[in-house]
Design an enzyme around this catalytic site. Structure first.
Site, PDB file in Angstrom:
ATOM      1  N   LYS A  97      25.540  33.675  -1.660  1.00 24.21           N
ATOM      2  CA  LYS A  97      26.947  33.349  -1.906  1.00 24.21           C
ATOM      3  C   LYS A  97      27.346  31.994  -1.350  1.00 24.21           C
ATOM      4  CE  LYS A  97      30.136  35.584   0.410  1.00 24.21           C
ATOM      5  NZ  LYS A  97      31.155  36.562   0.849  1.00 24.21           N
ATOM      6  N   GLU A 119      41.176  46.113  12.473  1.00 25.28           N
ATOM      7  CA  GLU A 119      40.698  46.116  11.099  1.00 25.28           C
ATOM      8  C   GLU A 119      41.614  46.982  10.246  1.00 25.28           C
ATOM      9  OE1 GLU A 119      38.294  44.276   9.871  1.00 25.28           O
ATOM     10  OE2 GLU A 119      37.841  43.421  11.839  1.00 25.28           O
ATOM     11  N   ASN A 122      34.647  35.467  -2.475  1.00 27.55           N
ATOM     12  CA  ASN A 122      33.772  36.627  -2.619  1.00 27.55           C
ATOM     13  C   ASN A 122      33.450  36.966  -4.067  1.00 27.55           C
ATOM     14  OD1 ASN A 122      33.551  37.600   0.249  1.00 27.55           O
ATOM     15  ND2 ASN A 122      35.773  37.568   0.026  1.00 27.55           N
ATOM     16  N   ARG A 155      24.819   7.152 -13.382  1.00 22.06           N
ATOM     17  CA  ARG A 155      23.962   8.085 -12.664  1.00 22.06           C
ATOM     18  C   ARG A 155      23.605   7.514 -11.289  1.00 22.06           C
ATOM     19  NH1 ARG A 155      19.117   9.238 -16.582  1.00 22.06           N
ATOM     20  NH2 ARG A 155      18.440  10.459 -14.774  1.00 22.06           N
ATOM     21  N   HIS A 212      28.238  -1.539 -25.076  1.00 19.71           N
ATOM     22  CA  HIS A 212      28.125  -0.583 -26.173  1.00 19.71           C
ATOM     23  C   HIS A 212      26.752   0.091 -26.213  1.00 19.71           C
ATOM     24  CE1 HIS A 212      31.400  -3.107 -27.704  1.00 19.71           C
ATOM     25  NE2 HIS A 212      30.566  -4.132 -27.642  1.00 19.71           N
ATOM     26  N   SER A 248      18.073 -10.177 -31.767  1.00 19.74           N
ATOM     27  CA  SER A 248      18.389  -8.793 -32.097  1.00 19.74           C
ATOM     28  C   SER A 248      17.168  -8.090 -32.679  1.00 19.74           C
ATOM     29  CB  SER A 248      19.539  -8.748 -33.101  1.00 19.74           C
ATOM     30  OG  SER A 248      20.724  -9.267 -32.534  1.00 19.74           O
TER      31      SER A 248
END
Length: 435
Positions: free
Chosen positions: A7, A140, A212, A301, A331, A391
């Site tokens: 958990k 409790e 929980n 990243r 681009h 190119s």
């Protein structure tokens, strides 16, 4: 949690819940951090060491209650002379300021200090019984009398006490209760029986929020994000649609930063003054300097370093690469394992071919270089200052300063062949339909 993952390792704002408690301990300069692990201890240990390599891990092999869990740290704290705070890996919003308030109660003379919170309908929470302004007991819920169940001040579980006293009291705890467990909460009544003073510090229910279930994890995430957005705006950032901006636990955003809609920050991001993050961008592990524009639809990243005034545009991915001052990657490009010089211009569709299947290789592009659209740069390779690539070129060798590199096959036009080829394919398709 309905999960194979322990958990406390479920992520909140980009880090395991456990890490948030570790951050709190680090913020108060805790001399020791002891992690009591049970289920999935190997995973818990690996996660804890990632965020605090000095953390000590002790195991609770039998789940016999909170008092038993804390007792597992007895040997690890042998010889330690100071106060012990007990925090919880599934209670991620306890702040250093709250712990400072508890420390003040200790300074004022309380031997044991407990953190409580007020809720209108306490339900299953333990109750803090206050008598004559001091904490008299923790009861409790399942053991509480009807009168005690009306108490709204509830137990968070967070406690502070001197090391020697804490473990001395734990030694006296019994499991004579409805659950048959050793409750840490019993230390209050045991301390009071010795005539020692106990005190309570109150925080908000959100500060003491425990997780929980998956639903509660989503509520906790929303709470974190609301606080992070408010903090960013209070410190001078503009969020055009705050509810659609998602921060990590360690995101740093400077003044006069503009963040448009649907931007997600992963861990390890710093955005300096006057940068502009445009819509639908995803950023992690990146440093964005002043006056930079990112996006829309950009992905940065880990290892992305953008110098002052750089431009990273739509559908561009940057990974482990430094983009120089005023450089533009506007681009549809991938720039990985590379350095781009100041004022260079990277044309649309450019790719640094950095991976050979086994190793990553570096691409260097010099200052003021112009990389033509759809250039493939096969690393390792260097394109010099003021150099150009035509190119559609595939660049496999270094290009000297000021040179023009052309690396593409010679074009050949075959007269009428397109019509003949299309006619042949059309006939073949028609024959397949008849069959």
């Amino acid at each position: 949690m309905q999960s194979d993952l322990p958990k406390v390792l479920h992520p909140l704002a980009g880090a395991p819940m456990l890490a948030h408690s570790i951050f709190c301990a680090q913020a108060i300069n805790a001399q020791k951090t002891i992690i009591v692990a049970g289920h999935g201890s190997d995973q818990v240990t690996a996660a804890a060491k990632k965020y605090d390599e000095d953390a000590q891990i002790v195991l609770q092999t039998a789940q016999n209650g909170t008092g038993h869990a804390v007792d597992q740290a007895r040997d690890a704290l042998s010889g330690f002379d100071g106060d012990v705070y007990v925090l919880y890996g599934d209670t991620p919003f306890i702040t250093p300021e709250i712990l400072d308030q508890m420390a003040q109660k200790r300074t004022d003379g309380a031997s044991v200090v407990v953190l409580g919170f007020d809720v209108p309908a306490p339900s299953n929470y333990g109750r803090l019984v206050i008598k004559d302004g001091a904490l008299d007991a923790i009861v409790e819920a399942k053991d509480a009398t009807p009168e005690q169940q009306e108490i709204r001040l509830c137990n968070s579980g967070v406690i502070c006490a001197p090391r020697d006293l804490l473990f001395d009291l734990i030694s006296e705890i019994t499991n004579d209760n409805a659950s048959g467990e050793y409750y840490l909460t019993d230390v209050v009544s045991l301390a009071r029986a010795r005539g020692l003073s106990c005190a309570a510090v109150e925080c908000t229910a959100q500060d003491a929020m425990g997780v929980n279930s998956r639903r509660e994890l989503a509520i906790a995430e929303a709470h974190f994000q609301d606080k992070a957005r408010a903090s960013a705006m209070d410190n001078g950032a503009t969020l055009l649609d705050p509810k659609t901006v998602w921060f990590s636990y360690d995101t740093h955003v400077g003044r006069d930063v503009v963040i448009e809609q649907n931007v997600v920050f992963g861990p390890g991001v710093t955005v300096e003054t006057d940068a502009h993050i445009r819509a639908f961008s995803h950023i992690e592990g990146a440093h964005i300097s002043q006056h930079v524009v990112v996006g829309p639809y950009a992905r940065l990243r880990p290892g992305a370093e953008l110098a002052d005034g750089a431009r990273v545009g739509n559908f561009v991915e940057i990974k482990n690469a430094a983009i120089g001052e005023g450089a533009k990657v506007n681009h549809l490009s991938y720039i990985g394992d590379a350095s781009i010089g100041d004022a260079a211009n990277i044309g649309a569709g450019t790719i640094t071919c950095n991976y050979d299947g086994y190793f990553k290789h570096h691409t260097e592009i010099g200052a003021r270089a112009f990389i033509g659209s759809n250039t493939m740069l096969v690393a390792p390779v260097r394109v010099g200052d003021d150099a150009l690539t035509g190119s559609g070129s595939v660049i496999t060798r270094d290009v000297a300063d000021g040179d023009l590199a052309l690396a593409r096959a010679t074009q050949a036009n075959k007269t009428g062949l397109a019509l003949k080829l299309m006619s042949k394919l059309k006939a073949a398709k028609a024959a397949l339909k008849k069959d």
